[in-house]
Write a protein that holds these residues in place. Structure first.
Motif, PDB file in Angstrom:
ATOM      1  N   VAL A  78       0.846  -1.193   0.000  1.00 19.04           N
ATOM      2  CA  VAL A  78       0.000   0.000   0.000  1.00 19.04           C
ATOM      3  C   VAL A  78       0.883   1.244   0.000  1.00 19.04           C
ATOM      4  O   VAL A  78       1.789   1.380   0.820  1.00 19.04           O
ATOM      5  CB  VAL A  78      -0.928   0.025   1.232  1.00 19.04           C
ATOM      6  CG1 VAL A  78      -1.740   1.318   1.265  1.00 19.04           C
ATOM      7  CG2 VAL A  78      -1.851  -1.195   1.213  1.00 19.04           C
ATOM      8  N   LYS A  79       0.627   2.139  -0.928  1.00 22.63           N
ATOM      9  CA  LYS A  79       1.416   3.363  -1.053  1.00 22.63           C
ATOM     10  C   LYS A  79       0.760   4.501  -0.270  1.00 22.63           C
ATOM     11  O   LYS A  79      -0.421   4.794  -0.462  1.00 22.63           O
ATOM     12  CB  LYS A  79       1.551   3.758  -2.527  1.00 22.63           C
ATOM     13  CG  LYS A  79       2.289   2.727  -3.377  1.00 22.63           C
ATOM     14  CD  LYS A  79       2.359   3.170  -4.835  1.00 22.63           C
ATOM     15  CE  LYS A  79       3.085   2.138  -5.691  1.00 22.63           C
ATOM     16  NZ  LYS A  79       3.127   2.542  -7.127  1.00 22.63           N
ATOM     17  N   VAL A  80       1.524   5.129   0.593  1.00 24.01           N
ATOM     18  CA  VAL A  80       1.025   6.273   1.349  1.00 24.01           C
ATOM     19  C   VAL A  80       1.132   7.502   0.459  1.00 24.01           C
ATOM     20  O   VAL A  80       2.212   7.820  -0.040  1.00 24.01           O
ATOM     21  CB  VAL A  80       1.827   6.480   2.638  1.00 24.01           C
ATOM     22  CG1 VAL A  80       1.278   7.678   3.421  1.00 24.01           C
ATOM     23  CG2 VAL A  80       1.782   5.225   3.498  1.00 24.01           C
ATOM     24  N   PRO A  81       0.030   8.207   0.242  1.00 25.68           N
ATOM     25  CA  PRO A  81       0.047   9.362  -0.670  1.00 25.68           C
ATOM     26  C   PRO A  81       0.945  10.489  -0.162  1.00 25.68           C
ATOM     27  O   PRO A  81       1.191  10.613   1.041  1.00 25.68           O
ATOM     28  CB  PRO A  81      -1.426   9.817  -0.701  1.00 25.68           C
ATOM     29  CG  PRO A  81      -2.203   8.665  -0.176  1.00 25.68           C
ATOM     30  CD  PRO A  81      -1.306   7.958   0.790  1.00 25.68           C
ATOM     31  N   GLN A  82       1.401  11.295  -1.095  1.00 25.45           N
ATOM     32  CA  GLN A  82       2.092  12.525  -0.731  1.00 25.45           C
ATOM     33  C   GLN A  82       1.077  13.511  -0.163  1.00 25.45           C
ATOM     34  O   GLN A  82      -0.098  13.486  -0.514  1.00 25.45           O
ATOM     35  CB  GLN A  82       2.773  13.138  -1.958  1.00 25.45           C
ATOM     36  CG  GLN A  82       3.889  12.288  -2.531  1.00 25.45           C
ATOM     37  CD  GLN A  82       5.062  12.148  -1.581  1.00 25.45           C
ATOM     38  OE1 GLN A  82       5.448  13.113  -0.922  1.00 25.45           O
ATOM     39  NE2 GLN A  82       5.629  10.951  -1.503  1.00 25.45           N
ATOM     40  N   ASP A  83       1.532  14.375   0.720  1.00 24.13           N
ATOM     41  CA  ASP A  83       0.642  15.355   1.325  1.00 24.13           C
ATOM     42  C   ASP A  83       0.415  16.489   0.339  1.00 24.13           C
ATOM     43  O   ASP A  83       1.249  17.377   0.184  1.00 24.13           O
ATOM     44  CB  ASP A  83       1.255  15.884   2.620  1.00 24.13           C
ATOM     45  CG  ASP A  83       0.260  16.671   3.454  1.00 24.13           C
ATOM     46  OD1 ASP A  83      -0.769  17.096   2.893  1.00 24.13           O
ATOM     47  OD2 ASP A  83       0.511  16.848   4.650  1.00 24.13           O
ATOM     48  N   SER A  84      -0.748  16.458  -0.346  1.00 25.75           N
ATOM     49  CA  SER A  84      -1.047  17.466  -1.359  1.00 25.75           C
ATOM     50  C   SER A  84      -1.840  18.634  -0.801  1.00 25.75           C
ATOM     51  O   SER A  84      -2.108  19.608  -1.509  1.00 25.75           O
ATOM     52  CB  SER A  84      -1.854  16.819  -2.497  1.00 25.75           C
ATOM     53  OG  SER A  84      -3.100  16.356  -2.010  1.00 25.75           O
ATOM     54  N   GLY A  85      -2.247  18.537   0.463  1.00 27.11           N
ATOM     55  CA  GLY A  85      -3.051  19.588   1.057  1.00 27.11           C
ATOM     56  C   GLY A  85      -4.533  19.284   1.050  1.00 27.11           C
ATOM     57  O   GLY A  85      -5.305  19.907   1.775  1.00 27.11           O
ATOM     58  N   SER A  86      -4.985  18.329   0.240  1.00 26.71           N
ATOM     59  CA  SER A  86      -6.382  17.946   0.192  1.00 26.71           C
ATOM     60  C   SER A  86      -6.574  16.645   0.950  1.00 26.71           C
ATOM     61  O   SER A  86      -6.104  15.592   0.514  1.00 26.71           O
ATOM     62  CB  SER A  86      -6.842  17.771  -1.265  1.00 26.71           C
ATOM     63  OG  SER A  86      -8.113  17.153  -1.310  1.00 26.71           O
ATOM     64  N   TRP A  87      -7.233  16.711   2.083  1.00 28.85           N
ATOM     65  CA  TRP A  87      -7.414  15.497   2.882  1.00 28.85           C
ATOM     66  C   TRP A  87      -8.308  14.499   2.171  1.00 28.85           C
ATOM     67  O   TRP A  87      -8.106  13.285   2.288  1.00 28.85           O
ATOM     68  CB  TRP A  87      -7.985  15.830   4.263  1.00 28.85           C
ATOM     69  CG  TRP A  87      -9.429  16.253   4.277  1.00 28.85           C
ATOM     70  CD1 TRP A  87      -9.926  17.502   4.111  1.00 28.85           C
ATOM     71  CD2 TRP A  87     -10.555  15.398   4.470  1.00 28.85           C
ATOM     72  NE1 TRP A  87     -11.296  17.495   4.184  1.00 28.85           N
ATOM     73  CE2 TRP A  87     -11.715  16.211   4.411  1.00 28.85           C
ATOM     74  CE3 TRP A  87     -10.707  14.028   4.693  1.00 28.85           C
ATOM     75  CZ2 TRP A  87     -13.004  15.697   4.557  1.00 28.85           C
ATOM     76  CZ3 TRP A  87     -11.997  13.520   4.840  1.00 28.85           C
ATOM     77  CH2 TRP A  87     -13.126  14.353   4.778  1.00 28.85           C
TER      78      TRP A  87
END
Length: 220
Positions: A78-87
Motif C-alpha cells: 500500500v502506497k502512502v500518498p504525498q501530502d497534497s493539502g487535500s485530505w
C-alpha cells in the motif's frame, strides 16, 4: 520479487536467494496467490522451497506466524500518498492503493476480515486518523469513517476478483424484465475504478460535506 504476479526473471532471482524469513514469507504468498489460502501448509511450503520441513522452523514459528507475515507483506504494498493539502484526495488515493493491493492478492482477502490491517499497520492508521481530524472530520466520527473506507476497499476487491473469475452476479437477459434495473445498468458510464472512487467520495462527503469541511494546510 514483484508480489502477486512475478515474472520469470523475478521468480528465478527469488529462488536463487539464500534461505531467510523473507524468502519463506514470499514463497508462502506465492503459494496462496497461485493455489489459494487453503493450499498453504508447512509441508507444501517446504516443497515450494525445496527444503525439509524442519528447516522452516528456523525462520518462522508456525503457520499462524506465516499468515500474519503474508498479510503484512501485502499491506506493505500500500502506497502512502504525498501530502497534497487535500485530505479528501489523500484518503481517496490511500483507499485506492489498499484496494489495488487486495486485487493483486485476492486469495489473501480472508486474512483481512478480522481487523488484521489495523493491528499490522498501526502507524498508517494513526496517520490516517490525523489526516482526517486535520481535514475537519469530527473526532467521534473518525474511527467509523476509517472502518467504512477499509470495508469499501476490501468489499470492492472481493467483488472485482469475483468478476475476473466470472463468478460475480450477472443479470444477463433477466435485466430486460426489470425496466428500472435495465435502465440503471445501461446508464453506467464509469469504469470500475471510477465507480470505486465515486463510492469513496460519497462516503467522505457524507461525513463532512464539502462546504463544511476545511482542507488541511499543506505540510500539516
Amino acid at each position: 520479487m514483484t508480489a502477486g504476479n512475478p515474472s520469470v526473471e523475478d521468480t528465478t532471482a527469488w529462488a536463487a536467494e539464500p534461505m531467510s524469513r523473507d524468502k519463506v514469507v514470499h514463497a508462502a504468498l506465492s503459494v496462496i496467490d497461485r493455489d489459494g489460502l487453503g493450499a498453504l501448509n508447512m509441508r507444501r511450503l517446504a516443497t515450494e522451497l525445496d527444503v525439509t520441513g524442519g528447516l522452516l522452523y528456523h525462520y518462522v514459528d508456525n503457520k499462524a506466524d506465516i499468515l500474519q507475515s503474508v498479510a503484512a507483506l501485502v499491506l506493505g504494498e500500500v502506497k502512502v500518498p504525498q501530502d497534497s493539502g487535500s485530505w479528501r484526495q489523500w484518503a481517496i488515493e490511500l483507499t485506492t492503493s489498499f484496494r489495488e493491493a487486495f486485487v493483486r492478492h485476492p486469495n489473501v482477502l480472508p486474512l483481512m476480515m478480522d481487523g488484521l490491517p489495523r493491528r499490522l499497520s498501526t502507524r498508517l492508521y494513526s496517520r490516517t486518523a490525523q489526516v482526517l481530524v486535520d481535514g475537519g472530520v469530527p473526532r467521534e466520527r473518525v474511527s467509523t469513517l476509517m472502518e467504512g473506507l477499509e470495508a469499501i476497499a476490501i468489499g470492492h476487491a472481493v467483488y472485482s476478483s469475483a468478476a475476473l473469475r466470472g463468478s460475480a452476479p450477472d443479470f444477463g437477459e433477466r435485466q430486460q424484465k426489470f425496466s428500472p434495473l435495465h435502465d440503471a445498468l445501461s446508464a453506467v458510464d464509469m469504469t470500475a475504478d471510477q465507480r470505486f472512487q465515486a463510492c469513496i467520495t460519497a462516503l467522505l462527503d457524507g461525513f463532512v460535506p464539502p462546504e463544511r469541511g476545511s482542507e488541511r494546510k499543506e505540510g500539516t
